[in-house]
Motif scaffolding. Sequence first.
Motif, short mmCIF file in Angstrom:
data_model
loop_
_atom_site.label_atom_id
_atom_site.label_comp_id
_atom_site.label_asym_id
_atom_site.label_seq_id
_atom_site.Cartn_x
_atom_site.Cartn_y
_atom_site.Cartn_z
N LEU A 75 0.83 -1.20 0.00
CA LEU A 75 0.00 0.00 0.00
C LEU A 75 0.87 1.26 0.00
O LEU A 75 0.61 2.21 -0.75
N HIS A 80 -0.51 4.71 -0.93
CA HIS A 80 -1.78 4.62 -0.20
C HIS A 80 -1.54 4.49 1.31
O HIS A 80 -2.14 3.64 1.98
N GLN A 81 -0.70 5.35 1.84
CA GLN A 81 -0.44 5.31 3.28
C GLN A 81 -1.71 5.53 4.09
O GLN A 81 -1.82 5.06 5.22
N ASP A 82 -2.66 6.25 3.51
CA ASP A 82 -3.91 6.51 4.23
C ASP A 82 -4.63 5.21 4.54
O ASP A 82 -5.22 5.06 5.63
N GLN A 83 -4.57 4.24 3.64
CA GLN A 83 -5.22 2.95 3.90
C GLN A 83 -4.48 2.17 4.99
O GLN A 83 -5.11 1.54 5.84
N SER A 84 -3.16 2.23 4.96
CA SER A 84 -2.39 1.58 6.01
C SER A 84 -2.68 2.21 7.37
O SER A 84 -2.85 1.51 8.38
#
Length: 356
Positions: A75, A80-84
């Motif tokens: 991610l 996509h750090q926001d998902q992590s």
Amino acid sequence: MTTEPEVLLERRGEAGIITLNRPKALNALTHAMVREIDPQLRAWARDDGVSRIILKATGERAFCAGGDVRHIYDLGRAGHQDQSLAFFRDEYVLNHLIGTYPKPYVSLIDGICMGGGFGLSAHGSYRVGGERYLFAMPEVNIGLFPDVGGTHVLPRLPKASGIYLAFTGARIKAADALHFGLLTHAVPSARLPALEAALVAGGDVAATLAAHAHDPGPAPALEHEAFVAEAFGHGDVLAVLEALDAAAAGTSASADFARDTASSLRGKCPTSLMLAAEQMRRGPNLDLAGCLQAEFRVVTRVLHGHDFYEGVRALLVDKDNAPRWQPDRLEHIDPAVIAAHFDPIPDELVFPIGPS
């Protein structure tokens, strides 16, 4: 094709039972599992028919080998750090719920327990280890840090044993974990089903656990306990290494242990070690909520950095075991940069009020 559920949730007798059900993945914790467990725990907290919680896992190899760091890596590499971070946020909220749960919460841990598995069990009322129990917090190997409440639990363990575990990622078995206080009871693996049945039937939880517990034998950690307390009691990583090097150059009974431990520390991520040291320094002055809030600040910054992705690449993706840390030496790390990891963030971690 039928897909097995990742976590099983059932009510049996007086118990709400959570079963981690990803044995082929060593029961590694996913975001979906967290999202299933949290609301069910809150519902059981309100259910007068449920007097205790039992957490266990399928398979013989692992209770829970941690979070799915490879997925978090993928991610982050895709931006996509926001998902992590959504996963870490929900996981930490669940850790806090477990630590403040209004009913006895019993973890039956038989197999590998690392990272996320520690977070699911360490904050509960009772932690029961079977013969296959194997614990470690190895985050410093991959550019992470001992989170999921490690800031709260580890510095409170006796004789600097938690600092030793945080810095080295050392693996320990049930006798050591019981001695340190990570476990409350040890029970032979073959007797765990009988213990579960007794817990399901009701009665006093503490008395039931005591009736099934056994002595796993002397803790191997006792051999070097006094030395670990002295060397790691410094808390500061460079001071610890200095103490280890001094002992390694001598002729004491701990010389070989000190040499091996110093060599191990020098192979860890330098920034991770410094972050772990700061956790151990701050943790004793914070409650569990404060510790988890601090960890969320740190993980937010770590996931937007370099070392975590480099560590996972080197150990789990390319498997060349040659991470290129930035900075690559403890002496090159600015203490102000480490402290800044713990500074407030715009989107702070907050906890729901009560278990509802």
